[in-house]
Enzyme design. Structure first.
Site, PDB file in Angstrom:
ATOM      1  N   ASP A  21       0.807  -1.221   0.000  1.00  0.00           N
ATOM      2  CA  ASP A  21       0.000   0.000   0.000  1.00  0.00           C
ATOM      3  C   ASP A  21       0.841   1.272   0.000  1.00  0.00           C
ATOM      4  O   ASP A  21       2.048   1.241   0.219  1.00  0.00           O
ATOM      5  CB  ASP A  21      -0.965   0.003   1.204  1.00  0.00           C
ATOM      6  CG  ASP A  21      -0.346  -0.579   2.469  1.00  0.00           C
ATOM      7  OD1 ASP A  21       0.891  -0.544   2.598  1.00  0.00           O
ATOM      8  OD2 ASP A  21      -1.097  -1.068   3.327  1.00  0.00           O
TER       9      ASP A  21
ATOM     10  N   HIS B  97      -7.479  -4.924   9.864  1.00  0.00           N
ATOM     11  CA  HIS B  97      -7.140  -4.666   8.463  1.00  0.00           C
ATOM     12  C   HIS B  97      -5.852  -5.381   8.073  1.00  0.00           C
ATOM     13  O   HIS B  97      -4.973  -5.591   8.898  1.00  0.00           O
ATOM     14  CB  HIS B  97      -7.105  -3.163   8.130  1.00  0.00           C
ATOM     15  CG  HIS B  97      -5.958  -2.379   8.665  1.00  0.00           C
ATOM     16  ND1 HIS B  97      -6.079  -1.064   9.072  1.00  0.00           N
ATOM     17  CD2 HIS B  97      -4.644  -2.679   8.864  1.00  0.00           C
ATOM     18  CE1 HIS B  97      -4.907  -0.621   9.472  1.00  0.00           C
ATOM     19  NE2 HIS B  97      -4.016  -1.572   9.365  1.00  0.00           N
TER      20      HIS B  97
HETATM   21  C1  F6R Z   1       1.283  -1.553   6.108  1.00  0.00           C
HETATM   22  C2  F6R Z   1       0.047  -2.302   6.202  1.00  0.00           C
HETATM   23  C3  F6R Z   1      -0.770  -2.327   7.449  1.00  0.00           C
HETATM   24  C4  F6R Z   1       0.048  -2.608   8.703  1.00  0.00           C
HETATM   25  C5  F6R Z   1      -0.832  -2.538   9.943  1.00  0.00           C
HETATM   26  C6  F6R Z   1      -0.048  -2.744  11.223  1.00  0.00           C
HETATM   27  O1  F6R Z   1       1.865  -1.690   4.840  1.00  0.00           O
HETATM   28  O2  F6R Z   1      -0.326  -2.879   5.245  1.00  0.00           O
HETATM   29  O3  F6R Z   1      -1.768  -3.312   7.327  1.00  0.00           O
HETATM   30  O4  F6R Z   1       0.648  -3.863   8.609  1.00  0.00           O
HETATM   31  O5  F6R Z   1      -1.467  -1.288  10.001  1.00  0.00           O
HETATM   32  O6  F6R Z   1       0.831  -1.672  11.404  1.00  0.00           O
HETATM   33  P1  F6R Z   1       1.974  -1.716  12.503  1.00  0.00           P
HETATM   34  O7  F6R Z   1       2.958  -2.756  12.051  1.00  0.00           O
HETATM   35  O8  F6R Z   1       2.590  -0.334  12.470  1.00  0.00           O
HETATM   36  O9  F6R Z   1       1.327  -2.069  13.790  1.00  0.00           O
END
Ligand code: F6R
Length: 243
Positions: free
Chosen positions: A67, A138
């Site tokens: 993304d 998500h």
């Molecule tokens: C980022 C993505 C998101 C993150 C998720 C968790 O490319 O696709 O789905 O993996 O928001 O974020 P963190 O790792 O910062 O807790």
């Protein structure tokens, strides 16, 4: 779904790193799907170390990120493009042409999405997709309610996601309201998926991912239907799993 329980963030990162390094050795031209955020940073540090120690090379690898924020130029310090350059690409033997992220500053965003899908298809689909998970379930930026048959698309970011990600920006106002994300179906086409999670704040989400109902209200739950998923999570992230 295979679950690998590890002690902490460092062990999670090492475990994921060894899976990626094995793919680099096993496949002639491995195609990786990559994530941004706090979760995979340790994995990327480990991969850089493996490269420096000459135990891994990316010269035949291709990458596609999940993304990118809409409205941020690729050189913007908050863009995921910039994040990937800083955290991984600038430190290993991978050229610009081998790495791909959606262009959030594209004039025609719909075309950008379909072009991105076409690039993944033409490359032969993703061999190993790395995922993190949002506290709201998500994956990529496919927020609750996203159709399981979604392809790469422009989405509205949930207010909860904007709040969580505001830590990377000067203020909440600066956090973009939209992003381009690979769709759920695009992610499910990956041959293998490794989802990483660390910390107590992911415990509810991990419990739902592993044991909860498969529903579009919790996008990550669809992974229960994928044939080759490994969850690498630390004790805190697994603390609410019952079985
Ligand atoms: C980022 C993505 C998101 C993150 C998720 C968790 O490319 O696709 O789905 O993996 O928001 O974020 P963190 O790792 O910062 O807790």
């Amino acid at each position: 779904m295979k679950i690998i329980k590890v002690k902490d963030y460092a062990k999670m990162s090492e475990e994921a790193c060894s899976i990626v390094v094995n793919k680099l050795h096993q496949l002639e031209n491995p195609i990786f799907g990559l994530a941004t955020g706090s979760t995979p940073e340790g994995l990327y540090e480990c991969l850089i170390e493996e490269y420096k120690q000459k135990r891994a090379s990316f010269k035949n690898a291709t990458t596609f990120n999940l993304d990118e924020y809409v409205g941020l130029d690729k050189n913007d310090p908050n863009s995921y493009n910039h994040f990937m350059n800083e955290k991984l690409f600038n430190h290993v033997d991978i050229s610009n042409e081998q790495t791909h992220l959606p262009n959030g500053a594209a004039e025609d965003l719909e075309k950008e999405c379909s072009d991105y899908e076409a690039l993944i298809r033409e490359a032969g689909y993703i061999d190993l997709q790395i995922l993190g998970i949002g506290t709201n379930g998500h994956i990529g930026f496919n927020e609750p309610g996203t159709s399981f048959s979604s392809r790469t698309q422009v989405i509205d970011l949930d207010e909860s996601t904007r709040n969580v990600n505001a830590r990377f920006f000067n203020s909440l106002d600066e956090v973009p309201t939209n992003a381009i994300t690979m769709g759920i179906e695009s992610i499910m086409e990956s041959k293998e998926i490794v989802l990483l999670a660390s910390g107590e704040n992911k415990a509810e989400a991990i419990a739902h991912l592993i044991e909860g109902e498969v529903t579009e209200d919790f996008p990550a739950s669809i992974l229960q239907k994928h044939a080759h998923v490994t969850v690498i999570a630390d004790e805190a992230a697994l603390s609410k799993v019952k079985a």
